[in-house]
Design a protein around this motif. Structure first.
Motif, short mmCIF file in Angstrom:
data_model
loop_
_atom_site.label_atom_id
_atom_site.label_comp_id
_atom_site.label_asym_id
_atom_site.label_seq_id
_atom_site.Cartn_x
_atom_site.Cartn_y
_atom_site.Cartn_z
N GLY A 176 -8.82 -3.96 5.51
CA GLY A 176 -9.60 -4.73 4.55
C GLY A 176 -10.83 -5.38 5.12
O GLY A 176 -11.84 -5.56 4.42
N ASN B 26 -8.54 1.70 3.06
CA ASN B 26 -7.40 1.02 2.44
C ASN B 26 -6.05 1.54 2.88
O ASN B 26 -5.08 0.76 2.97
CB ASN B 26 -7.51 1.14 0.91
N ASP C 260 0.85 -1.19 0.00
CA ASP C 260 0.00 0.00 0.00
C ASP C 260 0.88 1.24 0.00
O ASP C 260 1.80 1.35 0.83
CB ASP C 260 -0.90 0.03 1.24
N THR D 230 -2.57 0.32 -4.28
CA THR D 230 -2.03 -0.95 -3.80
C THR D 230 -1.41 -1.68 -4.97
O THR D 230 -2.05 -1.91 -5.99
CB THR D 230 -3.14 -1.82 -3.19
#
Length: 362
Positions: free
Chosen positions: A288, A317, A21, A43
């Motif tokens: 997530g 995220n 990420d 990501t």
């Protein structure tokens, strides 16, 4: 003189092995308060080869791990360079990278994150701030969680912050205004493995788990693990899954769907048990697992007195990558970025290593 604004890249790779990420973020300090704006977030998924390498790295000897460390540092440099080029980032003050955790045994006095070698700065041609956990362990701390300083400085409007990543952890201020935080239980490190048995990278919205049947004996065995009776500070790593949960999985054979149903119930119960806040506490949920509708349904069922707020996907995220960007900024400012009340270290401190191009500074 310290700057009031920083444009930096924050990088996080978690135990769920989804990928790397990255965020490009502006962090501003005005009138005693920090604020942020995420300019770009992305990501970079791991290939199956890298996923297998990272998953099995715990079995490597010292020489093999050193080789992997160098390979992963080069891979991380390629990922960072691609991110900078794809988004045409012309102004980057420095890069703040967590690396990837391979071994985490603070009880034995060590923690190992790969991807934090000095060559990273040379390869990407930017100053790097990294390796945030080792110093805390040397000071007697858990080396985790590190995110709570960001929860305090960036998300103080919430009573608590709950992250549902590879593991679940919670962060909040107690009555004495000390920040407390600790790992609650494994989450995606368990769920993703079973979803992959069904041919999926993860259990989309928890549909597979919802179709399964809970195994009461396995659930009881999971809830009886000693870790859950321990008081904070405490933290978890993949070693816990290998040594404590995998043997239970072997004892209670189930379909993947039934394992998923059982794990979701276990996670929800441990989160409800592990968070001890006044009724109606407002809790920010990221990671997530926040996208797993069935998991959130079960968490809300078992912790019905709390309000769980799910933000926009960019924050779900990239909150951890954002906060590692902040950790790097605080390190460069020589300000506290690790809280002893959270990790159990001897004192608050400014953790991490700064690598200038061709000039490492400790």
């Amino acid at each position: 003189m310290k700057n009031s604004q920083y444009r930096v890249i924050g990088i996080m790779s978690g135990t769920s092995l989804d990928g790397v990420d990255l965020v490009y973020v502006t962090l501003s300090f005005n009138q005693g308060k920090w604020s942020f704006e995420i300019e770009q977030g992305q990501t970079m998924p791991y290939t199956e080869t890298w996923r297998k390498k990272l998953k099995t790295a715990i079995t490597l000897n010292k020489v093999e791990l050193d080789v992997l460390d160098e390979q992963y540092t080069v891979h991380l440099a390629e990922v960072i360079t691609a991110f900078i080029q794809e988004h045409a980032l012309e102004s980057v003050d420095f890069v703040c990278s967590h690396g990837h955790t391979i071994l985490h045994r603070p009880d034995l006095g060590y923690t190992v994150q790969i991807g934090n070698l000095p060559i990273l700065a040379d390869l990407i041609q930017h100053k790097v701030v990294c390796d945030f956990r080792v110093q805390d362990v040397l000071l007697g701390g858990q080396g985790a969680p590190l995110v709570p300083i960001g929860d305090r400085l960036l998300f103080s409007e919430y009573d608590a912050c709950l992250n549902l990543g590879g593991f679940a952890n919670v962060s909040y201020e107690n009555k004495l205004n000390y920040r407390l935080a600790y790992d609650l239980c494994p989450v995606n490190v368990l769920l993703n493995e079973q979803a992959q048995r069904c041919g999926f990278l993860y259990d989309d919205e928890g549909k597979l788990a919802q179709a399964g049947t809970i195994s009461s004996p396995l659930l009881e065995a999971l809830n009886g693990l000693d870790y859950y009776a321990k008081t904070a500070p405490k933290s978890l790593g993949v070693e816990f899954v290998a040594s404590h949960i995998q043997p239970l999985i072997a004892l209670y054979p189930q379909t993947a769907e039934d394992y998923l149903a059982t794990f979701v119930e276990h996670i929800a119960q441990q989160i409800a048990q592990g968070i001890q806040l006044p009724e109606q506490a407002r809790i920010l949920v990221t990671g997530g697992g926040a996208f797993n509708h069935y998991l959130m349904e079960r968490i809300r069922y078992h912790a019905a007195s709390y309000q769980f707020d799910i933000p926009q996907p960019v924050l779900i995220n990239y909150k951890e990558a954002l906060i590692f960007a902040l950790l790097g900024v605080l390190k460069v400012r020589d300000e506290v970025n690790t809280l002893a009340s959270v990790t159990g270290a001897q004192y608050d401190h400014s953790a991490g290593i700064i690598y200038d191009i061709f000039d490492p500074v400790w």
